[in-house]
Design an enzyme around this catalytic site. Structure first.
Site, PDB file in Angstrom:
ATOM      1  N   GLU A 177      33.910 -13.411  -9.378  1.00  0.00           N
ATOM      2  CA  GLU A 177      33.812 -11.991  -9.737  1.00  0.00           C
ATOM      3  C   GLU A 177      34.315 -11.730 -11.149  1.00  0.00           C
ATOM      4  OE1 GLU A 177      31.788 -10.535  -8.231  1.00  0.00           O
ATOM      5  OE2 GLU A 177      32.446  -9.340  -6.548  1.00  0.00           O
ATOM      6  N   THR A 236      30.153  -3.047 -14.078  1.00  0.00           N
ATOM      7  CA  THR A 236      31.265  -2.813 -13.154  1.00  0.00           C
ATOM      8  C   THR A 236      32.545  -2.478 -13.914  1.00  0.00           C
ATOM      9  OG1 THR A 236      30.236  -4.286 -11.555  1.00  0.00           O
ATOM     10  CG2 THR A 236      32.564  -3.799 -11.209  1.00  0.00           C
TER      11      THR A 236
HETATM   12  N1  HSE Z   1      35.126  -2.160  -5.407  1.00  0.00           N
HETATM   13  C1  HSE Z   1      34.411  -2.502  -6.608  1.00  0.00           C
HETATM   14  C2  HSE Z   1      34.190  -1.262  -7.436  1.00  0.00           C
HETATM   15  C3  HSE Z   1      33.106  -3.133  -6.252  1.00  0.00           C
HETATM   16  O1  HSE Z   1      33.781  -0.254  -6.870  1.00  0.00           O
HETATM   17  O2  HSE Z   1      34.429  -1.310  -8.645  1.00  0.00           O
HETATM   18  C4  HSE Z   1      32.315  -3.543  -7.452  1.00  0.00           C
HETATM   19  O3  HSE Z   1      31.523  -4.634  -7.172  1.00  0.00           O
END
Ligand code: HSE
Length: 318
Positions: free
Chosen positions: A133, A189
Site C-alpha cells: 500500500e 489516495t
Molecule cells: N481507508 C483508506 C482511505 C482507503 O479512505 O483513505 C484507501 O484505499
C-alpha cells in the site's frame, strides 16, 4: 522451494463502508486480480509484467509497484535465493477506490507464501500485503488488504499490534458499485487523505461511533438492514465530497432506487451501495448510480456484486 510456478488471486475490496475509516473493509465477489509467479535465476531479480484493466498506468519498477514491493520485502526477509517473474492480470481497475493495489499485494503475498512454503499465518500475510500500500497510497493502512486476504467483512481492532476481526456477511447482502470514468492522479489516495480534518467535533465523533458500532453489530447479527442504514459518515465523507463529481446525485439516486445505504468506496471516486436482495434490485440501484455520475458529466461503469471470499491459490506447478 515447493513450486516453480504459482497463480494466486485476490478480490476487489471496499474500505471504510462509511463510518469505519481505515477500520472497516469488505471483499467483493467480483472483480479479482490474478498474479502468476514464476521462479527464475537469482540474478534476474524481480521482473514485473502487467496486463488487463489500467495496466498501462502502473509502474513496472518493483519499488514503485505494489506487487513488486511486497515481493521485494518477502524475498529479503526470508532470504529467498531466487529471482521472480511476476505477471499481474488486473481485473480491479487501479485508482478507483476498489482496493486495486491491495488485490495485487494480497495475491503476491499468498503466492510467495505458497511458492516457498513459508507457512505464514493470516496476520503475517496481511502485514506483508500492507507493505504494498505504500507504493500506491503512501501509507500502510490495512483495511483493503485485510479484506482482500480474509474475505467478507473485516474490522481492524488494532494496528499496532495488528488485530483483525473477520465476520461473515448476511446472505441477502448485495452491493451496487458505480465507477466514474475519470482520470485520477497516481497519488489520488494521498490527496484524498490530505483533505481529512485533523480534529473532529465531539458530536460528529459520537455520530460516527454509533454508526460504526451498529454496523459491526449488524454483521455479527447477520442483519443487512442495520448494516445498510449505518453506512453513513459525518467526518471523512463530507471532506471528500468535493473530489467526487455527482456525489449527491449518485447518493440520492441509489437511495431512491432502493439502496439501504450508499457511500464513497475507500478514497473514491467509486461509490458503493448496500442492497437487501430480498427487498431491492441491485442492478437497478447500480444503473441509478451510474445516471448520477452522468448527470455530472461523467460516464460510469456500474455493476452488481456480492460480498466475496479472500485471496486463494488458483494453480501450483511443482
Ligand atoms: N481507508 C483508506 C482511505 C482507503 O479512505 O483513505 C484507501 O484505499
Amino acid at each position: 522451494m515447493t513450486a516453480k510456478q504459482v497463480t494466486a488471486k485476490a478480490p476487489a475490496t471496499s474500505a471504510n463502508l462509511g463510518p469505519g475509516f481505515d477500520v472497516f473493509g469488505i471483499a467483493l465477489e467480483q472483480p479479482n486480480d490474478k498474479v502468476t509467479l514464476s521462479a527464475t535465476a537469482i540474478k534476474q531479480g524481480i521482473k514485473i509484467q502487467i496486463s488487463g484493466m489500467g495496466a498501462k498506468t502502473i509502474s513496472l519498477t518493483p519499488e514503485k509497484n505494489t506487487a513488486g514491493l511486497v515481493a521485494k520485502t518477502m524475498i529479503k526477509d526470508f532470504k529467498i535465493k531466487s529471482g521472480l517473474q511476476i505477471h499481474v492480470e488486473k481485473g480491479v481497475f487501479p485508482g478507483k477506490g476498489l482496493g486495486s493495489s491491495a488485490a495485487s499485494a494480497a495475491a503476491v503475498a499468498f503466492g510467495i507464501n505458497a511458492m516457498f512454503d513459508l507457512g505464514l499465518n493470516v496476520k503475517q500475510l496481511i502485514e506483508y500485503a500492507a507493505k504494498g500500500e505504500v507504493a500506491s497510497a503512501g501509507s500502510e493502512h490495512a483495511d483493503n488488504v485485510s479484506a482482500a486476504v480474509c474475505g467478507n467483512f473485516v474490522l481492524i481492532r488494532s494496528y499496532n499490534p495488528l488485530e483483525i476481526i473477520n465476520l461473515e456477511c448476511p446472505k441477502d447482502m448485495e452491493l451496487a458499485v458505480a465507477m466514474p470514468k475519470m482520470i485520477t492522479p497516481p497519488n489520488k489516495t494521498e490527496k484524498a487523505r490530505a483533505v481529512i480534518p485533523k480534529l473532529v467535533p465531539l458530536e460528529k465523533h459520537v455520530h460516527n461511533l454509533g454508526k460504526a458500532a451498529a454496523m459491526a453489530a449488524g454483521f455479527a447479527m447477520g442483519d443487512v438492514e442495520i448494516i445498510g442504514r449505518s453506512m453513513v459518515d459525518d467526518v471523512i465523507e463530507p471532506a471528500r465530497v468535493a473530489l467526487i463529481p455527482g456525489y449527491s446525485k449518485v447518493k440520492e439516486n441509489a437511495l431512491n432506487a432502493g439502496a439501504l445505504g450508499v457511500t464513497i468506496s475507500g478514497a473514491g471516486p467509486t461509490m458503493i451501495a448496500i442492497v437487501n436482495r430480498k427487498t431491492g434490485n441491485t442492478v437497478k440501484v447500480a444503473a441509478a448510480m451510474c445516471e448520477g455520475f452522468r448527470s455530472a458529466g461523467y460516464d460510469a461503469n456500474a455493476f452488481a456484486t456480492k460480498p466475496g471470499k479472500g485471496a486463494c491459490i488458483v494453480e501450483m506447478e511443482k
